[in-house]
Write an enzyme that holds these catalytic residues in place. Sequence first.
Site, short mmCIF file in Angstrom:
data_model
loop_
_atom_site.label_atom_id
_atom_site.label_comp_id
_atom_site.label_asym_id
_atom_site.label_seq_id
_atom_site.Cartn_x
_atom_site.Cartn_y
_atom_site.Cartn_z
CD GLU A 67 -6.41 3.30 6.84
OE1 GLU A 67 -6.35 3.29 7.81
OE2 GLU A 67 -5.87 2.65 6.21
CD GLU A 100 -2.71 1.25 2.21
OE1 GLU A 100 -2.80 0.42 3.24
OE2 GLU A 100 -3.73 2.30 2.41
N GLY A 156 3.15 2.51 10.43
CA GLY A 156 2.78 1.65 11.79
C GLY A 156 2.64 0.26 11.64
CB ALA A 157 0.73 -2.33 11.47
CG MET A 158 0.19 -3.36 4.84
SD MET A 158 -0.93 -1.89 4.12
CE MET A 158 -1.85 -2.63 3.29
CD GLU A 159 -5.02 -2.16 5.51
OE1 GLU A 159 -3.95 -1.53 6.25
OE2 GLU A 159 -5.58 -1.48 4.79
CG ASN A 160 -0.13 -6.89 4.02
OD1 ASN A 160 -0.23 -6.08 3.04
ND2 ASN A 160 0.79 -6.95 4.85
CD GLU A 165 -2.80 -2.10 10.69
OE1 GLU A 165 -3.24 -2.19 9.59
OE2 GLU A 165 -2.47 -0.97 10.79
ZN LIG Z 1 -5.55 1.63 8.49
#
Ligand SMILES: [Zn+2]
Length: 879
Positions: A326, A127, A267-271, A304
């Site tokens: 988001e 992303e 911060g983080a990624m929701e794959n 996430e």
């Molecule tokens: Zn998000």
Amino acid sequence: MKDGISGKLIYRKNYTDYPWNVDHLEIYFDIGSENTTVRAEMEFLLKDTTKTSQDIVLNGVDLQLLSLSLNGDLLSSADYAVEGETLTIPNAPASSVIKTEVRIHPANNSALEGLYLSGTFLLTQCEAQGFRKITWFPDRPDVMTTYRVTLEADKSEFPILLSNGNQKGSGDLAGGRHWVCWEDPFPKPSYLFALVAGDLALLEDHFTTRSGRDVVLRIYVEAENLDRCEHAMESLINAMRWDEERFNLEYDLDIYHIVATNDFNMGAMENKSLNIFNSKYVLARPDTATDADYQGIEGVIGHEYFHNWTGNRVTCRDWFELTLKEGLTVFRDEEFSADMQSRAVKRIRVIRDLRSRQFPEDDGPMSHPIRPDHYVEINNFYTATVYQKGATIIRMYHTLLGEAGFQKGMKLYFERHDGQAVTCDDFLAAMADANDVNLDRFGRWYSQSGTPQVHISDHYDAATQEYTLTLEQTTPATHDQKNKQALVIPFAVGLLAADGRELPLQLKTGQDAVKGTRLLLMEEKHQEYTFINIPELPVPSLFRDYSAPVKIFYPYTPEQLATLITHDSDAFVKWDAAQRMAQSAILEQCQRHAKGLAMRLDESLLKAFRGILSDRSADPALLAEAMNLPDEDYLAEQMEVVDVDGIHAARRFIKEGLASELKVLFAERYAELNDGQPYRKSSRAMARRALKNVCLSYLLDTETGESLGAAQLKSSDNMTDTLAAIQGLVLIDSALAGTALSDFESEWRADPLVMDKWFIMQAIKPGLGTLNKVRELMQHEAFSIQNPNKVRSLLGVFSMLNPTGFHAADGSGYAFHADRVIELDGLNPQMAARMASAFNRWKRYDEDRKALMKTQLQRIAAVKNLSGDVSEIVNNALR
Ligand SMILES: [Zn+2]
């Protein structure tokens, strides 16, 4: 770093549907750090069945193309056109199977987008547009397809091979190699693709969903971090349960992975089923992580996970709609944290964050609505506006429709759009239709930028016992948008008698009396509300629970603020009243400082703080929030021309004054809370530590402070108390600070996350000496400009949280920072752009500083081959 199209504006209004369905993606990776080969096969089916052919447009960046075929025929470079980030195959038949083979070089990828190396393992970040750095594909969120991914690699170097979905097979190969196949049954956009390959340790647990599905939960980390994953796992399980209970949403696959990396831009990624996290939001042990870290982990793990529905199952049509996933998911994670801990404390922290980060964005050169109309580089729009303001817009739906109405809207949203890529308009329509209300005017919040101001005046008529509130809303013109319309503003109000009693609210227009809060709806520019049977001049309690993201103007007297601080039932109003009182005291002293007058401490502020400190019934965390003075940046936002040194001097003066006048009370409260109990993780224990450490921060400004700080450091069994003590000693310039910092360094030098804290404690220290310290720390073995967490901790903190250092009158802070932006741009344009935004507010400063900052902005803008990321930020700032 970027191709030739950088600098080109992309407009939301120019959206066109992708003409093809991609039926399925079969993708094979031959993995190596230096060279990875990617073979992809996909079938394109033309959506318009009346046509027999159409161009196929694919996206790709930095890909070494080895072969490309169409329906079995190898294409030569004459058969397709490559321009910028696109490859076009003209007039492809209505059913086209495309096969590609490319080579990429993960170890050379310092932008941390696409496939890259972190420590000894490989991972992806796709992303928004990273998938195009992996293979040729229509890299846009509205192209959703199923993926089958086969990963092949050396087994000793990469024993773990992960991708999205469920594992479908694995096996050994000759030469010490092996393969694993993953299949994701849910169609997804390419930005949710992920792969991880390396030697990682794992913590495993299970969750049984409400319908009885057994889900395997695995957190993968580097082996030395295995004892720091428990809190993350607990947070994940809590999040899964909470989403079932509160939103009726269940997990949909048999496995859920979280992988932690030290090298991550975000911060983080929701794959889908393979979340990748900045290790900051996974790893925690009481001796390495603060209470804020623990809370951050809970929030981000939840965030996430919640994306699995709000983002993954229903995604965005294009990147202009980013807030669709988001804003909604931030709202959901805020609610999760609020339900897990103290709702009031969570709410206040969210509001503080919105005001200090998002309001300046509205007022600066990058102002944009939560759904922007144009961008050059989408990575620049992962902003507080899209996320935090976006979440407040979702909260307003919730305020207007209530929990039941909001959930009805969510249900309809999923019924209509599961498996689709949709828009904010679709979300609004689902909320409106499910509740049979018209939300068209409310929709203006999506298209209008800027922070609305609501000016409130009141009138009391003792003879008729009527009290009238007059509200006037305006939204000042912003950098991106001149003309503003009236917005729909939920206005939650209460009225207090002078003795603090809550008065029943009965509108003259007829409704029954309500005890407590009344929710009114402001829809026009100007509105009046008259309440009847009001026996005395009341104190208005305005925008309870911060019912809309507006700036509230009402000429409160110190007595009225004192009444609200002591008696109001709403935590936001109480906190805001204390902040207002502190803010006006500080800004007044700042004016006196500018005129060369002696500063003085207001009796009403002392009295209010005395009351807060003596309150034994309220949540200690709320008291801590009330006594945290507004920060220097927030105060700067309240001034026409920012007086950097004046604000710093005035805030210090007020803090020291409060400390000295109230030292007995601070010491008493500190002693009560510093009870020698061993560390506990409960939210009650965290609340007590929060108040204890606020008391310590004041006491450090008194004679006894240094010894208290030293004693706390010595006896501490957790990072929250340790950090509060060392940071305090550093800020008062104690002779003990040097040893404290060097002991900390020797204990943690091999621990990248803890060393981030060590950099922060030094970069944040006010004053002119810090710049040289920062230069020196850049040479430290634990620092690397290639690592985003280090950049944020040292350079980000210095430029954004150390106003007296960064804004040094000689411009040395600016010149240093501009050098770093330029250096970073060659490595990681996303991070460089974030750092460049430290100059965004340059026009708010005095003439000398303005000129100095402008020079640096111009210097950055003139750099050859500047990335689109940085170019968009600095050119907007200069415009
Ligand atoms: Zn998000």
